[in-house]
Design an enzyme around this catalytic site. Structure first.
Site, PDB file in Angstrom:
ATOM      1  N   HIS A 277       0.914  -1.280   0.086  1.00 40.07           N
ATOM      2  CA  HIS A 277       0.000  -0.062  -0.058  1.00 40.07           C
ATOM      3  C   HIS A 277       0.772   1.281  -0.263  1.00 40.07           C
ATOM      4  O   HIS A 277       0.403   2.151   0.503  1.00 40.07           O
ATOM      5  CB  HIS A 277      -0.920  -0.044   1.087  1.00 40.07           C
ATOM      6  N   ASP A 342      -1.003  -5.004   6.011  1.00 42.53           N
ATOM      7  CA  ASP A 342      -1.846  -5.660   5.267  1.00 42.53           C
ATOM      8  C   ASP A 342      -1.551  -5.958   3.754  1.00 42.53           C
ATOM      9  O   ASP A 342      -0.677  -5.168   3.375  1.00 42.53           O
ATOM     10  CB  ASP A 342      -3.160  -5.290   5.610  1.00 42.53           C
ATOM     11  N   GLU A 343      -2.071  -7.011   3.333  1.00 47.83           N
ATOM     12  CA  GLU A 343      -2.144  -7.306   1.999  1.00 47.83           C
ATOM     13  C   GLU A 343      -0.590  -6.746   1.110  1.00 47.83           C
ATOM     14  O   GLU A 343      -0.772  -6.358   0.224  1.00 47.83           O
ATOM     15  CB  GLU A 343      -3.227  -6.375   1.072  1.00 47.83           C
ATOM     16  N   SER A 344       0.316  -7.192   1.789  1.00 48.85           N
ATOM     17  CA  SER A 344       1.678  -7.047   1.185  1.00 48.85           C
ATOM     18  C   SER A 344       1.959  -8.123   0.129  1.00 48.85           C
ATOM     19  O   SER A 344       2.928  -8.620   0.222  1.00 48.85           O
ATOM     20  CB  SER A 344       2.756  -6.559   2.040  1.00 48.85           C
TER      21      SER A 344
END
Ligand code: TNX
Length: 529
Positions: A277, A342-344
């Site tokens: 992100h 998150d969501e890496s």
């Protein structure tokens, strides 16, 4: 007539005498019968004992506060300002023309409360006095919200010669179930102005939230001025989902938001989401970009996730992050710093673990405790770091087993950006549709099997902003569900009941309308007008 400012000791004596004897009351008022248990209070207080009479709030009412404590006085001022807004009635705080005072609201500091929670409070509502007891200004502030919820829209104009707003009498003993009751706003996917942010904070305060988490950075935009790295905002703040102009807060503006929240006893938790992100940061300073699986930085106005990453093995990345964490920590009084995590998906697992462990140390160095989304449990995080559950209960459990506290935010239950149903005007539906009853009918305490209550710091309702860009749209998704989340954070499960809640929720209509709050008129609730 001159305004008389009482000396402190004298005032305390007077207040006590007033409370005890009510001797100043010239004429008995025939209050109608009331029932405090019927009040539409949200969150529902722990204990309510009605005494079936009323306190008459009117032009002869004055507020007094624990004199030695300026924080208590500010709570009194806050109450007076909200009464002025709602009723167009001026109630003096710690200054009053003594002859005209017939009823008092006394906000008192005391240690003798049933609960030892810092935010506990007690309200004694009698004919001629309201006594609000709390051990901290935060507790007094929560009690003031209960009092605000008891003030009716309509005055009774027949009891005395001037309008009187009747507050049902009785006793309330109250304290929160969870110490952390948060809401998050994503100001990165779409930018929200200082005034829009304050508006939401003020609404959250009414329902006793005490934490406001700001998701300040993401692929589409970096939203906070960092003086040592100016391109973050010169370059990284100029875009948002859908191609709008974006925007950012100067450090002064951020401090202004923090101060506004602090007046409401709400703590602001800043988030810099990393190592994924991070497209906006990498676009501003391409040397931090991880290459490998990550996509080359460019202005992003789409809603994709998982394609950007910081380089976990470059010293300059950590020197940069040291500056970022330092500058933000200097203007952020919260003990917490949210590092995202998150969501890496574009960061190899080994790099991710290395990165989280390094960043956790930087945050500690600047005197803060990290909070991270549940993925951070893959790293060897320290017990002082808090995990925020959003999609993997097992990760939350793993973090808790290592001693971390957990914030409960499961997307399926508490993501305010999830649509109510297929007809919702805004929102996403990747986790679930969340109608108003489903939002309320679950228990954060038992949601993660095997997670002991002591490991739960509290709950938080995130609002991601891919599909919303102004207060009207924000409020459509937040209201009325966020009101239910306030109750899930404050009121223990044994005291929650959908049918009972539903009618108290309908009772919020005057507040929502008076404050022009947009809300989804869920057909599950009977919104009487
Ligand atoms: C998942 S939840 C995300 C966000 C999105 C959100 C949309 C989480 C930690 N990451 O990046 O905005 O879904 O609902």
């Amino acid at each position: 007539m001159k305004t008389y400012v009482f000396p402190k000791s004298f005032l305390m004596g007077c207040v006590t005498i007033l409370i005890l004897s009510c001797s100043k009351i010239p004429k008995k008022i025939e209050y109608p019968e009331t029932d405090l248990r019927n009040a539409s209070l949200i969150p529902k207080p722990l204990k309510v004992v009605p005494t079936n009479s009323a306190f008459g709030l009117d032009a002869k009412t004055a507020i007094y506060t624990a004199q030695t404590d300026s924080e208590f006085e500010k709570v009194g001022q806050f109450l007076a300002s909200k009464i002025a807004f709602q009723l167009d009635l001026t109630v003096p705080v710690n200054t009053a023309e003594s002859e005209t005072v017939e009823r008092i609201i006394f906000i008192n500091r005391t240690e003798t409360l049933d609960s030892d929670a810092p935010e506990a409070y007690q309200l004694y509502i009698k004919n001629d006095s309201i006594l609000l007891n709390a051990r901290s200004a935060a507790g007094a502030f929560r009690g003031v919200q209960t009092l605000r919820q008891l003030i009716p829209e309509q005055s009774n104009d027949t009891l005395t010669t001037q309008p009187m707003w009747l507050i049902p009498s009785g006793k309330i003993d109250d304290a929160p179930n969870f110490e952390y009751r948060g809401a998050m706003l994503d100001v990165a996917r779409h930018f929200f102005t200082v005034d829009q942010v304050k508006r939401y904070i003020d609404q959250l305060a009414y329902y006793k939230f005490n934490a406001f988490h700001m998701h300040l950075t993401d692929d589409q935009g970096w939203r906070l001025e960092i003086k040592s790295w100016p391109k973050l905002t010169e370059v990284g703040a100029q875009s948002e989902v859908g191609g709008g102009p974006g925007g950012f807060y100067t450090q002064e503006e951020f401090k202004d938001i923090v101060a506004y929240a602090a007046e409401r006893h709400i703590e602001v938790i800043p988030e810099v989401d990393m190592p994924g992100h991070t497209n906006a940061a990498n676009l501003s300073y391409p040397i931090f970009h991880a290459k490998g699986k990550a996509e080359t930085p460019r202005v992003r106005t789409d809603m994709k996730v998982g394609y950007s990453s910081f380089d976990a093995y470059k010293d300059t990345v950590y020197a940069f992050l040291d500056d970022v964490v330092r500058e933000i920590s200097e203007i952020s009084p919260s003990p917490y710093f949210h590092i995202g995590g998150d969501e890496s998906h574009a960061t190899p697992k080994k790099d991710y673990i290395h990165f989280i462990e390094k960043v956790e140390k930087i945050v500690q160095k600047h005197g803060k405790r990290s909070i991270g989304w549940n993925e951070i449990a893959q790293a060897d995080i320290s017990p002082s770091t808090v995990g925020q559950l959003w999609n993997e209960p097992e990760s939350a459990l793993k973090a808790a087993e290592r001693g971390s506290k957990i914030i409960i935010s499961p997307a399926k239950k508490i993501y305010l950006d999830m649509k109510y149903d297929t007809l919702s005007k805004h929102g996403l539906n990747w986790a679930a549709y969340i109608p108003v009853d489903d939002a309320y009918n679950w228990d954060p305490e038992t949601y993660v099997k095997g997670l002991p209550k002591e490991s739960i710091l509290g709950i938080e309702a995130p609002l991601w902003s891919e599909t919303i860009s102004n207060s009207e749209e924000l409020e459509y998704l937040a209201f009325p569900r966020v009101i239910g989340y306030a109750e899930l954070g404050w009121t223990p499960a044994e005291q929650r009941d959908w049918e009972d809640y539903k009618s108290r929720l309908a009772g919020q209509l005057p507040y929502l309308q008076r404050n022009n709050i947009n809300f989804y008129r869920s057909p599950l609730v009977v919104w009487e007008e």
